[in-house]
Design a protein around this motif. Structure first.
Motif, PDB file in Angstrom:
ATOM      1  N   SER A   1       0.818  -1.213   0.000  1.00 41.82           N
ATOM      2  CA  SER A   1       0.000   0.000   0.000  1.00 41.82           C
ATOM      3  C   SER A   1       0.852   1.263   0.000  1.00 41.82           C
ATOM      4  CB  SER A   1      -0.952   0.011   1.194  1.00 41.82           C
ATOM      5  OG  SER A   1      -0.219   0.024   2.397  1.00 41.82           O
ATOM      6  N   ARG A   2       2.048   1.217   0.558  1.00 43.72           N
ATOM      7  CA  ARG A   2       2.880   2.409   0.576  1.00 43.72           C
ATOM      8  C   ARG A   2       3.406   2.751  -0.812  1.00 43.72           C
ATOM      9  NH1 ARG A   2       7.288  -0.236   4.179  1.00 43.72           N
ATOM     10  NH2 ARG A   2       8.062  -1.785   2.734  1.00 43.72           N
ATOM     11  N   TYR A   3       3.295   1.818  -1.759  1.00 44.02           N
ATOM     12  CA  TYR A   3       3.781   2.043  -3.105  1.00 44.02           C
ATOM     13  C   TYR A   3       2.673   2.411  -4.083  1.00 44.02           C
ATOM     14  CZ  TYR A   3       7.738  -0.456  -1.140  1.00 44.02           C
ATOM     15  OH  TYR A   3       8.770  -0.853  -0.345  1.00 44.02           O
ATOM     16  N   SER A   4       1.438   2.493  -3.629  1.00 38.52           N
ATOM     17  CA  SER A   4       0.316   2.651  -4.541  1.00 38.52           C
ATOM     18  C   SER A   4      -0.027   4.106  -4.850  1.00 38.52           C
ATOM     19  CB  SER A   4      -0.910   1.939  -3.973  1.00 38.52           C
ATOM     20  OG  SER A   4      -1.281   2.537  -2.749  1.00 38.52           O
ATOM     21  N   HIS A   5       0.683   5.036  -4.310  1.00 39.83           N
ATOM     22  CA  HIS A   5       0.375   6.450  -4.496  1.00 39.83           C
ATOM     23  C   HIS A   5       1.365   7.099  -5.453  1.00 39.83           C
ATOM     24  CE1 HIS A   5      -2.509   6.270  -1.245  1.00 39.83           C
ATOM     25  NE2 HIS A   5      -1.611   5.558  -0.590  1.00 39.83           N
ATOM     26  N   GLY A   6       0.886   8.029  -6.246  1.00 37.85           N
ATOM     27  CA  GLY A   6       1.751   8.779  -7.141  1.00 37.85           C
ATOM     28  C   GLY A   6       2.521   9.837  -6.388  1.00 37.85           C
ATOM     29  N   CYS A   7       3.266  10.638  -7.102  1.00 34.32           N
ATOM     30  CA  CYS A   7       4.107  11.662  -6.470  1.00 34.32           C
ATOM     31  C   CYS A   7       3.308  12.687  -5.694  1.00 34.32           C
ATOM     32  CB  CYS A   7       4.933  12.373  -7.536  1.00 34.32           C
ATOM     33  SG  CYS A   7       6.194  11.307  -8.197  1.00 34.32           S
ATOM     34  N   ASN A   8       2.130  12.988  -6.150  1.00 38.27           N
ATOM     35  CA  ASN A   8       1.336  14.010  -5.484  1.00 38.27           C
ATOM     36  C   ASN A   8       0.635  13.495  -4.244  1.00 38.27           C
ATOM     37  OD1 ASN A   8       2.024  15.914  -7.418  1.00 38.27           O
ATOM     38  ND2 ASN A   8       0.386  15.227  -8.778  1.00 38.27           N
ATOM     39  N   GLU A   9       0.637  12.180  -4.038  1.00 39.58           N
ATOM     40  CA  GLU A   9      -0.090  11.606  -2.922  1.00 39.58           C
ATOM     41  C   GLU A   9       0.790  10.748  -2.023  1.00 39.58           C
ATOM     42  OE1 GLU A   9      -3.479   9.436  -4.288  1.00 39.58           O
ATOM     43  OE2 GLU A   9      -3.766  10.780  -5.959  1.00 39.58           O
ATOM     44  N   THR A  10       2.080  10.949  -2.038  1.00 35.40           N
ATOM     45  CA  THR A  10       2.977  10.080  -1.290  1.00 35.40           C
ATOM     46  C   THR A  10       2.704  10.138   0.209  1.00 35.40           C
ATOM     47  OG1 THR A  10       5.261   9.483  -0.884  1.00 35.40           O
ATOM     48  CG2 THR A  10       4.819  11.817  -1.138  1.00 35.40           C
TER      49      THR A  10
ATOM     50  N   ASP B   1       9.499   9.235 -16.111  1.00 37.85           N
ATOM     51  CA  ASP B   1       9.111   8.917 -17.482  1.00 37.85           C
ATOM     52  C   ASP B   1       7.741   8.254 -17.588  1.00 37.85           C
ATOM     53  OD1 ASP B   1      11.469   9.975 -18.387  1.00 37.85           O
ATOM     54  OD2 ASP B   1      12.480   8.049 -18.606  1.00 37.85           O
ATOM     55  N   LEU B   2       7.158   7.886 -16.468  1.00 36.68           N
ATOM     56  CA  LEU B   2       5.829   7.282 -16.497  1.00 36.68           C
ATOM     57  C   LEU B   2       4.788   8.364 -16.782  1.00 36.68           C
ATOM     58  CD1 LEU B   2       6.114   4.884 -13.449  1.00 36.68           C
ATOM     59  CD2 LEU B   2       6.172   4.281 -15.870  1.00 36.68           C
ATOM     60  N   PRO B   3       3.750   8.025 -17.539  1.00 36.55           N
ATOM     61  CA  PRO B   3       2.743   9.035 -17.922  1.00 36.55           C
ATOM     62  C   PRO B   3       2.136   9.789 -16.741  1.00 36.55           C
ATOM     63  CG  PRO B   3       2.379   7.003 -19.125  1.00 36.55           C
ATOM     64  CD  PRO B   3       3.467   6.724 -18.126  1.00 36.55           C
ATOM     65  N   GLN B   4       1.854   9.099 -15.645  1.00 29.45           N
ATOM     66  CA  GLN B   4       1.237   9.768 -14.488  1.00 29.45           C
ATOM     67  C   GLN B   4       2.189  10.738 -13.795  1.00 29.45           C
ATOM     68  OE1 GLN B   4       1.882   6.447 -14.565  1.00 29.45           O
ATOM     69  NE2 GLN B   4       2.602   5.713 -12.581  1.00 29.45           N
ATOM     70  N   ASN B   5       3.475  10.660 -14.104  1.00 27.95           N
ATOM     71  CA  ASN B   5       4.468  11.522 -13.462  1.00 27.95           C
ATOM     72  C   ASN B   5       5.094  12.536 -14.419  1.00 27.95           C
ATOM     73  OD1 ASN B   5       4.044   9.987 -11.160  1.00 27.95           O
ATOM     74  ND2 ASN B   5       5.721   8.609 -11.609  1.00 27.95           N
ATOM     75  N   ALA B   6       4.566  12.610 -15.622  1.00 25.38           N
ATOM     76  CA  ALA B   6       5.129  13.511 -16.631  1.00 25.38           C
ATOM     77  C   ALA B   6       5.166  14.943 -16.124  1.00 25.38           C
ATOM     78  CB  ALA B   6       4.311  13.424 -17.913  1.00 25.38           C
ATOM     79  N   ASN B   7       6.281  15.605 -16.353  1.00 25.55           N
ATOM     80  CA  ASN B   7       6.484  17.006 -15.980  1.00 25.55           C
ATOM     81  C   ASN B   7       6.332  17.275 -14.490  1.00 25.55           C
ATOM     82  OD1 ASN B   7       6.884  17.756 -18.721  1.00 25.55           O
ATOM     83  ND2 ASN B   7       4.660  17.687 -19.003  1.00 25.55           N
ATOM     84  N   ASN B   8       6.556  16.278 -13.679  1.00 25.35           N
ATOM     85  CA  ASN B   8       6.422  16.444 -12.233  1.00 25.35           C
ATOM     86  C   ASN B   8       7.823  16.464 -11.620  1.00 25.35           C
ATOM     87  OD1 ASN B   8       5.995  16.171  -9.469  1.00 25.35           O
ATOM     88  ND2 ASN B   8       4.107  15.027  -9.782  1.00 25.35           N
ATOM     89  N   LYS B   9       8.290  17.651 -11.250  1.00 23.94           N
ATOM     90  CA  LYS B   9       9.636  17.812 -10.676  1.00 23.94           C
ATOM     91  C   LYS B   9       9.778  17.063  -9.355  1.00 23.94           C
ATOM     92  CE  LYS B   9      11.203  20.411 -13.919  1.00 23.94           C
ATOM     93  NZ  LYS B   9      12.128  19.874 -14.885  1.00 23.94           N
TER      94      LYS B   9
END
Length: 85
Positions: free
Chosen positions: A3-12, A57-65
């Motif tokens: 479960s700790r790996y299921s969130h994207g960068c904006n929801e870590t 490089d993953l689509p959900q993380n595109a352009n996310n510094k």
């Protein structure tokens, strides 16, 4: 539990920048989410899961510094932990 790996960068749920460990090596293990006694296979599995979550490089993380910065920390931690096995 992944479960700790299921969130994207904006929801870590884990803030890698605020590690309270006194040991740098312990901090690297914490970044990867494994214990100091973890096997190489466990470390590789944790790294892979984190890469799938944070890789810029993953689509959900595109352009996310934020993802770029997190992935840089993960890569550094992985290299240092593997070098110390």
């Amino acid at each position: 539990n992944n479960s700790r790996y299921s969130h994207g960068c904006n929801e870590t749920k884990k803030d890698f920048s605020s590690t309270t460990s006194s040991s740098l090596l312990q901090q690297y293990y914490e970044i990867l989410g494994v214990s100091i006694g973890a096997s190489k296979q466990e470390i590789q599995k944790a790294y892979h899961a984190l890469a799938l979550q944070y890789h810029p490089d993953l689509p959900q993380n595109a352009n996310n510094k934020s993802c770029e910065a997190q992935m840089a920390k993960i890569n550094d931690a992985y290299a240092r932990v593997i070098a110390n096995l």
